[in-house]
Design a protein around this motif. Structure first.
Motif, PDB file in Angstrom:
ATOM      1  N   ALA A  60     -63.919  87.378  -9.478  1.00 41.75           N
ATOM      2  CA  ALA A  60     -62.623  87.184 -10.145  1.00 41.75           C
ATOM      3  C   ALA A  60     -62.581  85.819 -10.819  1.00 41.75           C
ATOM      4  O   ALA A  60     -62.134  85.693 -11.964  1.00 41.75           O
ATOM      5  CB  ALA A  60     -61.474  87.329  -9.149  1.00 41.75           C
ATOM      6  N   GLU A  61     -63.068  84.794 -10.135  1.00 38.86           N
ATOM      7  CA  GLU A  61     -63.121  83.454 -10.729  1.00 38.86           C
ATOM      8  C   GLU A  61     -64.034  83.432 -11.947  1.00 38.86           C
ATOM      9  O   GLU A  61     -63.673  82.887 -12.996  1.00 38.86           O
ATOM     10  CB  GLU A  61     -63.634  82.435  -9.707  1.00 38.86           C
ATOM     11  CG  GLU A  61     -62.697  82.131  -8.586  1.00 38.86           C
ATOM     12  CD  GLU A  61     -63.344  81.255  -7.515  1.00 38.86           C
ATOM     13  OE1 GLU A  61     -64.408  80.649  -7.773  1.00 38.86           O
ATOM     14  OE2 GLU A  61     -62.787  81.181  -6.412  1.00 38.86           O
ATOM     15  N   LEU A  62     -65.228  84.009 -11.813  1.00 40.38           N
ATOM     16  CA  LEU A  62     -66.201  83.997 -12.910  1.00 40.38           C
ATOM     17  C   LEU A  62     -65.689  84.761 -14.131  1.00 40.38           C
ATOM     18  O   LEU A  62     -65.972  84.381 -15.268  1.00 40.38           O
ATOM     19  CB  LEU A  62     -67.531  84.604 -12.444  1.00 40.38           C
ATOM     20  CG  LEU A  62     -68.313  83.793 -11.416  1.00 40.38           C
ATOM     21  CD1 LEU A  62     -69.478  84.620 -10.870  1.00 40.38           C
ATOM     22  CD2 LEU A  62     -68.810  82.483 -12.009  1.00 40.38           C
ATOM     23  N   ALA A  63     -64.970  85.852 -13.893  1.00 39.37           N
ATOM     24  CA  ALA A  63     -64.464  86.694 -14.981  1.00 39.37           C
ATOM     25  C   ALA A  63     -63.050  86.307 -15.414  1.00 39.37           C
ATOM     26  O   ALA A  63     -62.493  86.936 -16.312  1.00 39.37           O
ATOM     27  CB  ALA A  63     -64.488  88.161 -14.549  1.00 39.37           C
ATOM     28  N   TRP A  64     -62.471  85.302 -14.773  1.00 37.61           N
ATOM     29  CA  TRP A  64     -61.116  84.841 -15.075  1.00 37.61           C
ATOM     30  C   TRP A  64     -60.107  85.974 -14.929  1.00 37.61           C
ATOM     31  O   TRP A  64     -59.262  86.188 -15.779  1.00 37.61           O
ATOM     32  CB  TRP A  64     -61.037  84.199 -16.446  1.00 37.61           C
ATOM     33  CG  TRP A  64     -61.660  82.849 -16.540  1.00 37.61           C
ATOM     34  CD1 TRP A  64     -62.483  82.262 -15.621  1.00 37.61           C
ATOM     35  CD2 TRP A  64     -61.519  81.902 -17.591  1.00 37.61           C
ATOM     36  NE1 TRP A  64     -62.860  81.020 -16.050  1.00 37.61           N
ATOM     37  CE2 TRP A  64     -62.286  80.783 -17.258  1.00 37.61           C
ATOM     38  CE3 TRP A  64     -60.826  81.915 -18.783  1.00 37.61           C
ATOM     39  CZ2 TRP A  64     -62.372  79.669 -18.081  1.00 37.61           C
ATOM     40  CZ3 TRP A  64     -60.923  80.802 -19.602  1.00 37.61           C
ATOM     41  CH2 TRP A  64     -61.676  79.690 -19.258  1.00 37.61           C
ATOM     42  N   LEU A  65     -60.213  86.700 -13.830  1.00 35.01           N
ATOM     43  CA  LEU A  65     -59.281  87.781 -13.533  1.00 35.01           C
ATOM     44  C   LEU A  65     -58.490  87.431 -12.286  1.00 35.01           C
ATOM     45  O   LEU A  65     -59.015  86.794 -11.374  1.00 35.01           O
ATOM     46  CB  LEU A  65     -60.036  89.094 -13.275  1.00 35.01           C
ATOM     47  CG  LEU A  65     -60.823  89.689 -14.436  1.00 35.01           C
ATOM     48  CD1 LEU A  65     -61.631  90.892 -13.960  1.00 35.01           C
ATOM     49  CD2 LEU A  65     -59.896  90.067 -15.569  1.00 35.01           C
ATOM     50  N   ASP A  66     -57.230  87.869 -12.238  1.00 35.23           N
ATOM     51  CA  ASP A  66     -56.463  87.675 -11.021  1.00 35.23           C
ATOM     52  C   ASP A  66     -56.970  88.669  -9.972  1.00 35.23           C
ATOM     53  O   ASP A  66     -57.635  89.651 -10.284  1.00 35.23           O
ATOM     54  CB  ASP A  66     -54.962  87.827 -11.277  1.00 35.23           C
ATOM     55  CG  ASP A  66     -54.609  89.224 -11.731  1.00 35.23           C
ATOM     56  OD1 ASP A  66     -54.491  90.108 -10.866  1.00 35.23           O
ATOM     57  OD2 ASP A  66     -54.455  89.434 -12.950  1.00 35.23           O
ATOM     58  N   LYS A  67     -56.666  88.397  -8.713  1.00 36.23           N
ATOM     59  CA  LYS A  67     -57.208  89.197  -7.604  1.00 36.23           C
ATOM     60  C   LYS A  67     -56.807  90.665  -7.673  1.00 36.23           C
ATOM     61  O   LYS A  67     -57.620  91.550  -7.406  1.00 36.23           O
ATOM     62  CB  LYS A  67     -56.796  88.586  -6.264  1.00 36.23           C
ATOM     63  CG  LYS A  67     -57.484  87.270  -6.002  1.00 36.23           C
ATOM     64  CD  LYS A  67     -57.013  86.636  -4.720  1.00 36.23           C
ATOM     65  CE  LYS A  67     -57.656  85.263  -4.571  1.00 36.23           C
ATOM     66  NZ  LYS A  67     -57.196  84.566  -3.385  1.00 36.23           N
ATOM     67  N   THR A  68     -55.559  90.941  -8.028  1.00 35.28           N
ATOM     68  CA  THR A  68     -55.093  92.328  -8.099  1.00 35.28           C
ATOM     69  C   THR A  68     -55.866  93.097  -9.165  1.00 35.28           C
ATOM     70  O   THR A  68     -56.306  94.229  -8.931  1.00 35.28           O
ATOM     71  CB  THR A  68     -53.582  92.364  -8.406  1.00 35.28           C
ATOM     72  OG1 THR A  68     -52.913  91.633  -7.386  1.00 35.28           O
ATOM     73  CG2 THR A  68     -53.065  93.780  -8.453  1.00 35.28           C
ATOM     74  N   THR A  69     -56.036  92.488 -10.330  1.00 36.03           N
ATOM     75  CA  THR A  69     -56.790  93.127 -11.412  1.00 36.03           C
ATOM     76  C   THR A  69     -58.242  93.327 -11.002  1.00 36.03           C
ATOM     77  O   THR A  69     -58.845  94.358 -11.302  1.00 36.03           O
ATOM     78  CB  THR A  69     -56.703  92.277 -12.698  1.00 36.03           C
ATOM     79  OG1 THR A  69     -55.328  92.108 -13.036  1.00 36.03           O
ATOM     80  CG2 THR A  69     -57.449  92.923 -13.849  1.00 36.03           C
ATOM     81  N   MET A  70     -58.786  92.359 -10.266  1.00 42.63           N
ATOM     82  CA  MET A  70     -60.178  92.456  -9.825  1.00 42.63           C
ATOM     83  C   MET A  70     -60.359  93.627  -8.868  1.00 42.63           C
ATOM     84  O   MET A  70     -61.329  94.385  -8.994  1.00 42.63           O
ATOM     85  CB  MET A  70     -60.587  91.140  -9.149  1.00 42.63           C
ATOM     86  CG  MET A  70     -62.044  91.093  -8.807  1.00 42.63           C
ATOM     87  SD  MET A  70     -63.039  91.109 -10.301  1.00 42.63           S
ATOM     88  CE  MET A  70     -64.564  91.655  -9.640  1.00 42.63           C
ATOM     89  N   VAL A  71     -59.453  93.806  -7.934  1.00 40.57           N
ATOM     90  CA  VAL A  71     -59.554  94.920  -6.979  1.00 40.57           C
ATOM     91  C   VAL A  71     -59.535  96.242  -7.729  1.00 40.57           C
ATOM     92  O   VAL A  71     -60.377  97.123  -7.489  1.00 40.57           O
ATOM     93  CB  VAL A  71     -58.412  94.855  -5.933  1.00 40.57           C
ATOM     94  CG1 VAL A  71     -58.344  96.135  -5.129  1.00 40.57           C
ATOM     95  CG2 VAL A  71     -58.609  93.663  -5.014  1.00 40.57           C
ATOM     96  N   ALA A  72     -58.608  96.396  -8.669  1.00 40.45           N
ATOM     97  CA  ALA A  72     -58.520  97.636  -9.448  1.00 40.45           C
ATOM     98  C   ALA A  72     -59.778  97.851 -10.286  1.00 40.45           C
ATOM     99  O   ALA A  72     -60.257  98.983 -10.423  1.00 40.45           O
ATOM    100  CB  ALA A  72     -57.285  97.609 -10.340  1.00 40.45           C
TER     101      ALA A  72
END
Length: 164
Positions: A60-72
């Motif tokens: 999530a950090e590497l892709a600059w995504l928030d955690k919720t978006t990363m889980v989905a």
């Protein structure tokens, strides 16, 4: 009543230019990746996960995504057979994201599509300017634009006291 000071607008609408460029590029990438049945977000996570051994949080950090978006996103990658959550070799309580053989195959094909979009987008810019443009963008995202808005600490409003 005193006359208002004359307006001195910024020399360029940088926000609009960067926003339009990002929006248009994301649209082109999305259209190109559609043939593989993946989104730009999935491509980004595949490209970061290919190294192996990253937790969802780190990806999530590497892709600059928030955690919720990363889980989905990882849920969708698993559904498509592109990645798996596996126990970490160093800590079995932690899951790492590993690409499947299909995920690696799709990533190789996607890399070619993305490269073609980038070549098309930058094709009208002379090579010397292209290299400078990319270096300036890299400097901006490594410096003043390093943290995506959803990872930054919220700005304090005037009159708010520091909670810490």
């Amino acid at each position: 009543m005193a006359a208002a000071a004359p307006r001195t607008p910024p020399p360029v609408d940088l926000s609009m230019l960067l926003n339009q460029a990002g929006y248009a590029l994301a649209g082109r990438l999305g259209a190109a990746l559609e043939e593989l049945g993946i989104s730009v977000r999935i491509y980004c996570v595949l490209a970061k996960a290919v190294e192996g051994g990253h937790t969802q949080s780190r990806l999530a950090e590497l892709a600059w995504l928030d955690k919720t978006t990363m889980v989905a996103t990882v849920d969708e990658m698993e559904r498509l057979g592109l990645a798996e959550r596996r126990p970490s070799p160093g800590d079995r309580r932690v899951r790492v994201i590993e690409l499947t053989d299909e995920g690696r195959r799709v990533l190789r094909r996607a890399d070619g599509l993305v490269r073609a979009v980038y070549d098309d987008v930058l094709g009208g810019v002379p090579a010397a300017q292209r290299a400078t443009f990319v270096r300036v963008l890299e400097r901006l995202v490594a410096g003043p634009l390093a943290a995506p808005f959803h990872l930054e600490r919220p700005a304090r409003r005037r009159g708010q006291r520091n909670a810490a």
